[in-house]
Write a protein that holds these residues in place. Structure first.
Motif, PDB file in Angstrom:
ATOM      1  N   VAL A 165     -19.696  42.482  16.758  1.00 51.44           N
ATOM      2  CA  VAL A 165     -18.864  41.807  17.759  1.00 51.44           C
ATOM      3  C   VAL A 165     -18.306  42.772  18.796  1.00 51.44           C
ATOM      4  CG1 VAL A 165     -18.241  39.960  16.157  1.00 51.44           C
ATOM      5  CG2 VAL A 165     -16.731  41.954  16.373  1.00 51.44           C
TER       6      VAL A 165
ATOM      7  N   PRO B 119     -23.486  42.045  23.266  1.00 50.64           N
ATOM      8  CA  PRO B 119     -23.022  41.136  24.309  1.00 50.64           C
ATOM      9  C   PRO B 119     -22.988  39.702  23.800  1.00 50.64           C
ATOM     10  CG  PRO B 119     -25.313  41.706  24.675  1.00 50.64           C
ATOM     11  CD  PRO B 119     -24.853  42.536  23.514  1.00 50.64           C
ATOM     12  N   VAL B 120     -22.319  38.845  24.546  1.00 52.42           N
ATOM     13  CA  VAL B 120     -22.191  37.443  24.142  1.00 52.42           C
ATOM     14  C   VAL B 120     -23.564  36.784  23.986  1.00 52.42           C
ATOM     15  CG1 VAL B 120     -21.363  35.159  24.859  1.00 52.42           C
ATOM     16  CG2 VAL B 120     -19.889  37.158  25.123  1.00 52.42           C
TER      17      VAL B 120
ATOM     18  N   CYS C 135     -12.977  36.722  20.717  1.00 50.21           N
ATOM     19  CA  CYS C 135     -13.203  35.909  21.917  1.00 50.21           C
ATOM     20  C   CYS C 135     -14.695  35.821  22.243  1.00 50.21           C
ATOM     21  CB  CYS C 135     -12.430  36.481  23.096  1.00 50.21           C
ATOM     22  SG  CYS C 135     -10.622  36.312  22.942  1.00 50.21           S
ATOM     23  N   LYS C 136     -15.433  36.916  22.027  1.00 53.26           N
ATOM     24  CA  LYS C 136     -16.890  36.868  22.193  1.00 53.26           C
ATOM     25  C   LYS C 136     -17.504  35.829  21.268  1.00 53.26           C
ATOM     26  CE  LYS C 136     -18.151  41.661  23.362  1.00 53.26           C
ATOM     27  NZ  LYS C 136     -18.990  42.801  22.862  1.00 53.26           N
TER      28      LYS C 136
ATOM     29  N   ASP D   2     -16.912  32.376  22.690  1.00 55.07           N
ATOM     30  CA  ASP D   2     -17.810  32.098  23.819  1.00 55.07           C
ATOM     31  C   ASP D   2     -19.232  31.831  23.334  1.00 55.07           C
ATOM     32  OD1 ASP D   2     -15.825  32.384  25.730  1.00 55.07           O
ATOM     33  OD2 ASP D   2     -16.255  34.490  26.119  1.00 55.07           O
ATOM     34  N   ALA D   3     -19.685  32.637  22.385  1.00 58.17           N
ATOM     35  CA  ALA D   3     -21.038  32.473  21.856  1.00 58.17           C
ATOM     36  C   ALA D   3     -21.178  31.152  21.116  1.00 58.17           C
ATOM     37  CB  ALA D   3     -21.382  33.637  20.940  1.00 58.17           C
TER      38      ALA D   3
END
Length: 313
Positions: free
Chosen positions: A135, A139-140, A180-181, A184-185
């Motif tokens: 994480v 990247p996302v 937070c990643k 978003d993912a």
């Protein structure tokens, strides 16, 4: 008339569970069940949410996929173990190093991780798919690829206290930005449900607990509570169906007391077995009454809680 309940969340005060969970039955299939007299529930002045009892979470045969982020951590591996034992479920453990994770999960050992000494038992990973996920470094888009096809995500990641000069950076990268990643993912991948393991006192600054011993001592490790609340709020604003599980001080030993679940921003002390934390996380995946809720959980020791993370309050 008696009714069975799995979880009881009170808006004011704490509701104890009974009976306590025996050491050999600390699994979802066993005994998060208690009986409560219907009249006493109706007479209670505290608003309550009852999560309906079931022997085990109901997943459609062969069609449900759950990803556990942080699957080799003390809580994550317990979640993974419980999910792997359920029928009709594809379980994915997301880890930074697949080979090391496979070896770690297969053995019982005492390990030193940063400032923590952890005793971990081996778990049966037959039927569990281990995949790479970092994480911090990924990247996302890469995390999204891991989550594609998943119905649910359990976030059991957390920074490991170690070098005092790097704790703030690590907590920010893992408990804030990394989480937070994942959110978003999850949105990008079409995940329907996210369960996040956080901590009591995460929102302590906003309900008068900034100077409480539990908040001060815990937040001294990389301002981790301040980082976690950012991620919590990000998840809550995401539009995803979420359950945020906020345990008290975490114990590696089996539970000895009954489970207590309280409303948001109500607990400032108390400890709980990681076994119970895993049980609550798995149960929250499928019950609609856990939807968009914050559950603060500790063990009932028969007296008001006086300890948090090993600190006598």
């Amino acid at each position: 008339m008696k009714i069975g309940i799995l979880l009881l969340l009170t808006v004011s005060g704490v509701q104890a569970f009974s009976p306590s969970i025996p050491k050999k039955h600390a699994t979802v299939n066993s005994a998060l069940f208690a009986e409560m007299d219907r009249r006493s529930m109706i007479g209670s002045t505290a608003a309550a949410i009852v999560i309906a009892a079931s022997v085990e979470p109901a997943f459609a045969e062969g069609s449900s996929k759950v990803v556990v982020a942080g699957a080799t951590g003390q809580s994550g591996r317990r979640v993974l173990e419980r999910l792997a034992a359920l029928k009709g479920l594809n379980v994915v453990g997301a880890v930074r190093n697949v080979d090391k994770a496979a070896a770690s999960l297969a053995e019982s050992s005492t390990v030193i991780r940063g400032a923590m000494v952890q005793k971990v038992g081996s778990i049966d990973t037959d039927g569990v798919e281990l995949v790479h996920m970092d994480v911090v470094a990924d990247p996302v888009d890469a995390i999204t690829e891991v989550l594609k096809g998943a119905d649910s995500l359990i976030i059991a990641t957390g920074f490991i206290p170690g070098n005092p000069l790097k704790m703030n950076k690590s907590a920010h990268e893992v408990d804030n930005l990394g989480t937070c990643k994942l959110v978003d993912a999850a949105k990008a991948a079409g995940v329907k449900k996210v369960v996040m393991i956080s901590s009591i006192l995460t929102n302590g600054r906003n309900w008068g607990q900034a100077k409480s011993p539990g908040f001060v001592i815990t937040n001294a490790f990389g301002n981790v509570l301040d980082e976690k609340i950012v991620a919590e709020n990000y998840l809550r604003a995401s539009g995803l169906d979420y359950t945020i599980v906020r345990p008290g001080g975490l114990k590696a030993t089996p539970p000895v007391g009954a489970l207590k679940i309280s409303g948001e921003d109500t607990l400032n002390s108390g400890e709980i077995s990681r076994d119970l934390v895993a049980d609550v996380c798995v149960a929250s995946l499928t019950d609609p009454k856990a939807s968009n809720k914050v559950l603060e959980i500790i063990e009932d020791e028969g007296v008001p809680p006086k300890v948090f993370n090993g600190l006598t309050m």
